[in-house]
Scaffold this motif. Structure first.
Motif, short mmCIF file in Angstrom:
data_model
loop_
_atom_site.label_atom_id
_atom_site.label_comp_id
_atom_site.label_asym_id
_atom_site.label_seq_id
_atom_site.Cartn_x
_atom_site.Cartn_y
_atom_site.Cartn_z
N GLU A 150 0.83 -1.21 0.00
CA GLU A 150 0.00 0.00 0.00
C GLU A 150 0.86 1.26 0.00
O GLU A 150 0.59 2.20 -0.74
CB GLU A 150 -0.91 -0.01 1.22
CG GLU A 150 -1.87 1.18 1.26
CD GLU A 150 -2.90 1.04 2.35
OE1 GLU A 150 -3.56 2.04 2.64
OE2 GLU A 150 -3.05 -0.07 2.89
N PHE A 151 1.91 1.27 0.83
CA PHE A 151 2.80 2.43 0.86
C PHE A 151 3.55 2.59 -0.46
O PHE A 151 3.85 3.70 -0.88
CB PHE A 151 3.78 2.30 2.02
CG PHE A 151 3.14 2.41 3.38
CD1 PHE A 151 1.87 2.94 3.53
CD2 PHE A 151 3.81 1.97 4.51
CE1 PHE A 151 1.27 3.04 4.77
CE2 PHE A 151 3.22 2.06 5.75
CZ PHE A 151 1.95 2.60 5.88
N LYS A 152 3.86 1.47 -1.10
CA LYS A 152 4.55 1.52 -2.39
C LYS A 152 3.67 2.20 -3.44
O LYS A 152 4.15 2.98 -4.27
CB LYS A 152 4.90 0.10 -2.84
CG LYS A 152 5.84 0.03 -4.03
CD LYS A 152 7.24 0.44 -3.65
CE LYS A 152 8.19 0.28 -4.81
NZ LYS A 152 9.56 0.75 -4.48
N ILE A 153 2.36 1.93 -3.39
CA ILE A 153 1.43 2.57 -4.32
C ILE A 153 1.35 4.07 -4.04
O ILE A 153 1.34 4.89 -4.96
CB ILE A 153 0.04 1.91 -4.21
CG1 ILE A 153 0.11 0.46 -4.70
CG2 ILE A 153 -1.00 2.68 -5.02
CD1 ILE A 153 -1.16 -0.33 -4.46
N LEU A 154 1.30 4.43 -2.75
CA LEU A 154 1.20 5.85 -2.39
C LEU A 154 2.46 6.62 -2.76
O LEU A 154 2.39 7.77 -3.19
CB LEU A 154 0.94 5.98 -0.88
CG LEU A 154 -0.42 5.47 -0.38
CD1 LEU A 154 -0.49 5.57 1.13
CD2 LEU A 154 -1.56 6.26 -1.01
N LEU A 155 3.61 5.98 -2.60
CA LEU A 155 4.87 6.66 -2.91
C LEU A 155 5.16 6.71 -4.40
O LEU A 155 5.90 7.58 -4.86
CB LEU A 155 6.04 5.94 -2.19
CG LEU A 155 6.09 6.11 -0.67
CD1 LEU A 155 7.15 5.20 -0.08
CD2 LEU A 155 6.36 7.55 -0.29
N SER A 176 14.19 2.99 -3.32
CA SER A 176 14.07 1.60 -2.86
C SER A 176 14.21 1.52 -1.34
O SER A 176 15.15 2.09 -0.77
CB SER A 176 15.14 0.74 -3.54
OG SER A 176 15.06 -0.59 -3.08
N GLY A 177 13.28 0.82 -0.72
CA GLY A 177 13.32 0.66 0.73
C GLY A 177 12.70 1.78 1.52
O GLY A 177 12.70 1.72 2.76
N SER A 178 12.17 2.79 0.85
CA SER A 178 11.59 3.92 1.58
C SER A 178 10.32 3.53 2.33
O SER A 178 9.97 4.16 3.33
CB SER A 178 11.28 5.07 0.61
OG SER A 178 10.43 4.63 -0.43
#
Length: 229
Positions: free
Chosen positions: A57-62, A68-70
């Motif tokens: 989910e956070f990957k979609i938001l970011l 990488s790894g954020s």
């Protein structure tokens, strides 16, 4: 002795002038068994599933072009707040997330990092972000002021939201609990049922507020890198 209603949130227990109540922030790490890290149990599988869901989910938001790894920064933030929120639900354990000094310590450095990174690397985007698209020319100075103020108060709103929600529930539980010795048995049973329901509600609030804090931090970070998407 409780001098006033809010003194239950006061970190007053100390030895050699060192506050001991803040140790509850790290107490959760001490009760995790060592086999938890070695042998995958059902709890480990469930927690790993939650973390992977948050990661996606956070990957979609970011965005796909984020560093990488954020996402693990915000997952760690979620885990830390969730642990402290739940530790505060146990009797006689200090709730660190009910204090602004703790929540601001998390929110302010995050916001400062986002702002410094954005203004250094994406200066034009940060300027254009102060004026929403389609704003009439005559309203542009006012919109710049409004957007600047709303941007500055973000760490405060993050910290106050978490602190206020933690204090409100614990304060209500304390108020109801203090009336126990003064009422008869019939009303006491109703009070116990209401306390149990409030405790379940506080458990849900503990999860929701840690999730909200992490998601809003992710959204603030995604605004800085918006022009990279």
């Amino acid at each position: 002795m409780m001098t006033n209603l809010f003194s239950v949130f006061d970190p007053s227990s100390s030895i050699f002038n060192l506050s001991l109540n803040w140790l509850s922030t790290f107490m959760g790490l001490l009760i995790i068994p060592s086999t938890y890290w070695l042998m995958p149990s059902r709890w480990f599988i469930l927690w790993n599933f939650i973390l992977m869901t948050l990661h996606k989910e956070f990957k979609i938001l970011l965005g796909s072009k984020s560093h990488s790894g954020s996402t693990f920064i915000f997952i760690s933030l979620f885990s830390m707040i969730l642990l402290n929120n739940f530790m505060g639900l146990f009797p006689y354990i200090f709730t660190s997330t009910s204090h602004l000094i703790f929540t601001l310590t998390m929110a302010l450095p995050l916001w400062l990092c986002f702002m410094i990174y954005g203004w250094i690397n994406h200066t034009n985007h940060m300027f254009t972000h102060l004026v929403p698209q389609g704003t009439p020319t005559i309203l542009m100075p006012f919109m710049v002021c409004i957007e600047t103020i709303s941007n500055i108060i973000r760490p405060g709103t993050l910290a106050v939201r978490l602190t206020a929600n933690m204090i409100a529930g614990h304060l209500l539980l304390t108020l109801l609990g203090n009336t126990g010795p003064l009422i008869n048995n019939m009303i006491l049973m109703m009070l116990l049922i209401s306390q149990i329901m409030l405790l379940i509600l506080e458990s849900a609030v503990a999860i929701i507020q840690s999730y909200v804090f992490a998601v809003l931090s992710t959204l603030y970070s995604s605004e800085i890198n918006y022009d990279n998407k």
